[in-house]
Design a protein around this motif. Structure first.
Motif, PDB file in Angstrom:
ATOM      1  N   PRO A  49       1.018 -53.098   0.531  1.00  0.00           N
ATOM      2  CA  PRO A  49       1.790 -52.751  -0.678  1.00  0.00           C
ATOM      3  C   PRO A  49       3.298 -52.728  -0.496  1.00  0.00           C
ATOM      4  O   PRO A  49       4.034 -52.890  -1.464  1.00  0.00           O
ATOM      5  CB  PRO A  49       1.258 -51.361  -1.051  1.00  0.00           C
ATOM      6  CG  PRO A  49       0.657 -50.818   0.197  1.00  0.00           C
ATOM      7  CD  PRO A  49       0.115 -52.002   0.949  1.00  0.00           C
ATOM      8  N   THR A  50       3.778 -52.536   0.730  1.00  0.00           N
ATOM      9  CA  THR A  50       5.222 -52.450   0.967  1.00  0.00           C
ATOM     10  C   THR A  50       5.854 -53.797   1.291  1.00  0.00           C
ATOM     11  O   THR A  50       7.069 -53.876   1.490  1.00  0.00           O
ATOM     12  CB  THR A  50       5.509 -51.473   2.116  1.00  0.00           C
ATOM     13  OG1 THR A  50       4.775 -51.897   3.284  1.00  0.00           O
ATOM     14  CG2 THR A  50       5.093 -50.059   1.742  1.00  0.00           C
TER      15      THR A  50
ATOM     16  N   GLN B 217      -2.806 -62.354 -10.104  1.00  0.00           N
ATOM     17  CA  GLN B 217      -1.700 -62.793  -9.260  1.00  0.00           C
ATOM     18  C   GLN B 217      -1.863 -62.288  -7.830  1.00  0.00           C
ATOM     19  O   GLN B 217      -1.571 -63.010  -6.873  1.00  0.00           O
ATOM     20  CB  GLN B 217      -0.374 -62.315  -9.852  1.00  0.00           C
ATOM     21  CG  GLN B 217       0.016 -63.044 -11.127  1.00  0.00           C
ATOM     22  CD  GLN B 217       1.218 -62.427 -11.816  1.00  0.00           C
ATOM     23  OE1 GLN B 217       1.480 -61.225 -11.689  1.00  0.00           O
ATOM     24  NE2 GLN B 217       1.953 -63.232 -12.544  1.00  0.00           N
ATOM     25  N   GLN B 218      -2.358 -61.048  -7.684  1.00  0.00           N
ATOM     26  CA  GLN B 218      -2.593 -60.530  -6.339  1.00  0.00           C
ATOM     27  C   GLN B 218      -3.657 -61.352  -5.612  1.00  0.00           C
ATOM     28  O   GLN B 218      -3.534 -61.626  -4.411  1.00  0.00           O
ATOM     29  CB  GLN B 218      -3.013 -59.063  -6.411  1.00  0.00           C
ATOM     30  CG  GLN B 218      -1.889 -58.120  -6.824  1.00  0.00           C
ATOM     31  CD  GLN B 218      -2.319 -56.666  -6.780  1.00  0.00           C
ATOM     32  OE1 GLN B 218      -2.707 -56.154  -5.732  1.00  0.00           O
ATOM     33  NE2 GLN B 218      -2.273 -55.996  -7.923  1.00  0.00           N
TER      34      GLN B 218
ATOM     35  N   ALA C 269       5.209 -60.639  -1.843  1.00  0.00           N
ATOM     36  CA  ALA C 269       4.179 -61.683  -1.813  1.00  0.00           C
ATOM     37  C   ALA C 269       4.421 -62.639  -0.649  1.00  0.00           C
ATOM     38  O   ALA C 269       3.491 -62.974   0.100  1.00  0.00           O
ATOM     39  CB  ALA C 269       4.181 -62.439  -3.138  1.00  0.00           C
ATOM     40  N   GLN C 270       5.660 -63.064  -0.477  1.00  0.00           N
ATOM     41  CA  GLN C 270       5.974 -63.996   0.602  1.00  0.00           C
ATOM     42  C   GLN C 270       5.715 -63.365   1.970  1.00  0.00           C
ATOM     43  O   GLN C 270       5.129 -63.998   2.858  1.00  0.00           O
ATOM     44  CB  GLN C 270       7.430 -64.438   0.507  1.00  0.00           C
ATOM     45  CG  GLN C 270       7.819 -65.488   1.547  1.00  0.00           C
ATOM     46  CD  GLN C 270       9.192 -66.078   1.298  1.00  0.00           C
ATOM     47  OE1 GLN C 270       9.928 -65.612   0.434  1.00  0.00           O
ATOM     48  NE2 GLN C 270       9.548 -67.099   2.039  1.00  0.00           N
ATOM     49  N   GLU C 271       6.098 -62.120   2.143  1.00  0.00           N
ATOM     50  CA  GLU C 271       5.888 -61.445   3.420  1.00  0.00           C
ATOM     51  C   GLU C 271       4.407 -61.242   3.713  1.00  0.00           C
ATOM     52  O   GLU C 271       3.971 -61.351   4.862  1.00  0.00           O
ATOM     53  CB  GLU C 271       6.636 -60.113   3.426  1.00  0.00           C
ATOM     54  CG  GLU C 271       8.152 -60.268   3.464  1.00  0.00           C
ATOM     55  CD  GLU C 271       8.896 -58.981   3.142  1.00  0.00           C
ATOM     56  OE1 GLU C 271      10.100 -58.895   3.464  1.00  0.00           O
ATOM     57  OE2 GLU C 271       8.273 -58.055   2.560  1.00  0.00           O
ATOM     58  N   ASN C 272       3.619 -60.938   2.663  1.00  0.00           N
ATOM     59  CA  ASN C 272       2.177 -60.800   2.855  1.00  0.00           C
ATOM     60  C   ASN C 272       1.564 -62.111   3.345  1.00  0.00           C
ATOM     61  O   ASN C 272       0.705 -62.096   4.231  1.00  0.00           O
ATOM     62  CB  ASN C 272       1.512 -60.369   1.544  1.00  0.00           C
ATOM     63  CG  ASN C 272       1.311 -58.868   1.443  1.00  0.00           C
ATOM     64  OD1 ASN C 272       0.447 -58.300   2.101  1.00  0.00           O
ATOM     65  ND2 ASN C 272       2.142 -58.234   0.631  1.00  0.00           N
TER      66      ASN C 272
ATOM     67  N   HIS D 101       8.146 -60.435  -5.237  1.00  0.00           N
ATOM     68  CA  HIS D 101       7.515 -59.331  -5.943  1.00  0.00           C
ATOM     69  C   HIS D 101       6.566 -58.582  -5.004  1.00  0.00           C
ATOM     70  O   HIS D 101       5.857 -59.191  -4.196  1.00  0.00           O
ATOM     71  CB  HIS D 101       6.722 -59.839  -7.150  1.00  0.00           C
ATOM     72  CG  HIS D 101       7.578 -60.257  -8.299  1.00  0.00           C
ATOM     73  ND1 HIS D 101       8.498 -61.271  -8.213  1.00  0.00           N
ATOM     74  CD2 HIS D 101       7.640 -59.791  -9.577  1.00  0.00           C
ATOM     75  CE1 HIS D 101       9.090 -61.434  -9.390  1.00  0.00           C
ATOM     76  NE2 HIS D 101       8.597 -60.537 -10.224  1.00  0.00           N
ATOM     77  N   LEU D 102       6.528 -57.271  -5.136  1.00  0.00           N
ATOM     78  CA  LEU D 102       5.567 -56.457  -4.413  1.00  0.00           C
ATOM     79  C   LEU D 102       4.209 -56.537  -5.106  1.00  0.00           C
ATOM     80  O   LEU D 102       4.138 -56.842  -6.306  1.00  0.00           O
ATOM     81  CB  LEU D 102       6.029 -54.998  -4.362  1.00  0.00           C
ATOM     82  CG  LEU D 102       7.319 -54.723  -3.588  1.00  0.00           C
ATOM     83  CD1 LEU D 102       7.762 -53.274  -3.811  1.00  0.00           C
ATOM     84  CD2 LEU D 102       7.141 -54.999  -2.101  1.00  0.00           C
TER      85      LEU D 102
END
Length: 228
Positions: A96-97, A146-147, A100-103, A137-138
């Motif tokens: 959650p922190t 989207q998630q 999208a790109q970092e995930n 976006h988070l």
């Protein structure tokens, strides 16, 4: 190619022993699309975990391209998963922190991909699932659909040969479900993936050309013409 031979998985529940899988024999060719269907508790997710190297059988072998995943060391098994297998879960499992790109980038860290290339590949993967404008976006700022697209991008960014999906539309409404299914079908065809999806949804199974039905740990495979 996957080749499962005599795969049995037993769990202990108190004094009882439960056979989640019972002597499963199954071949999944490269580029194949297989839907696994069955009742709750019938062994669907257990079978997918075997294919993903997330669990080991009590008996039998689970071969991927001639290598028995059940007999690899944890280090080698982790390497195989990191390089060859992308997995999508119903619950998204996004951090959650992180954006999208970092995930999506997190899937590339175990592969030793340098930071600049991770950013580029993550952006490309998100664009391929229609989220090129949502990079920063988070998860909490994104819809459920989207998630799930972020989760799909994370599975694909490492360029696996196998994509496994465990109830990937189970938490989505019908309209969003159909969008995600269309996306997954398109990605399967575009990248020539071996694609295996678990579902309890008969409407999804009717679209598939090959369905593995699990009942009480036993598997029956049916080839058929999919519904329109």
């Amino acid at each position: 190619m996957y080749k499962l031979s005599g795969v049995t998985k037993r769990y202990s529940r108190g004094k009882d022993t439960v056979d989640a899988l019972r002597g499963v024999d199954l071949v999944i060719e490269d580029g194949d699309q297989l839907v696994i269907q069955g009742p709750t508790g019938g062994g669907k997710s257990t079978l997918l975990q075997m294919l993903g190297g997330l669990d080991r059988p009590t008996e039998g072998s689970v071969e991927l391209d001639g290598t028995d995943l059940a007999r690899l060391s944890e280090a080698r098994l982790t390497k195989v998963r990191s390089q060859n297998i992308g997995i999508i879960f119903q619950s998204f499992n996004l951090i959650p922190t992180l954006t999208a790109q970092e995930n999506v980038e997190t899937a590339l860290v175990p592969l030793g991909v340098r930071a600049s290339e991770r950013r580029t590949r993550a952006a490309e993967a998100l664009a391929s699932v229609g989220l090129g404008d949502r990079l920063h976006h988070l998860p909490g700022e994104l819809s459920g659909g989207q998630q799930q697209r972020v989760a799909i991008a994370r599975a694909l960014v490492k360029r696996p040969k196998v994509l496994l999906a465990d109830e990937p539309t189970g938490a989505l409404d019908e309209g969003t479900r159909d969008e995600i299914l269309a996306l997954l079908d398109g990605l399967w065809k575009e990248y020539g993936l071996t694609f295996v999806m678990v579902t309890h949804d008969s409407a999804i199974a009717r679209r598939a050309t090959r369905v593995a039905t699990i009942k009480k740990g036993r598997v029956t495979v049916t080839e058929r013409t999919p519904a329109a």
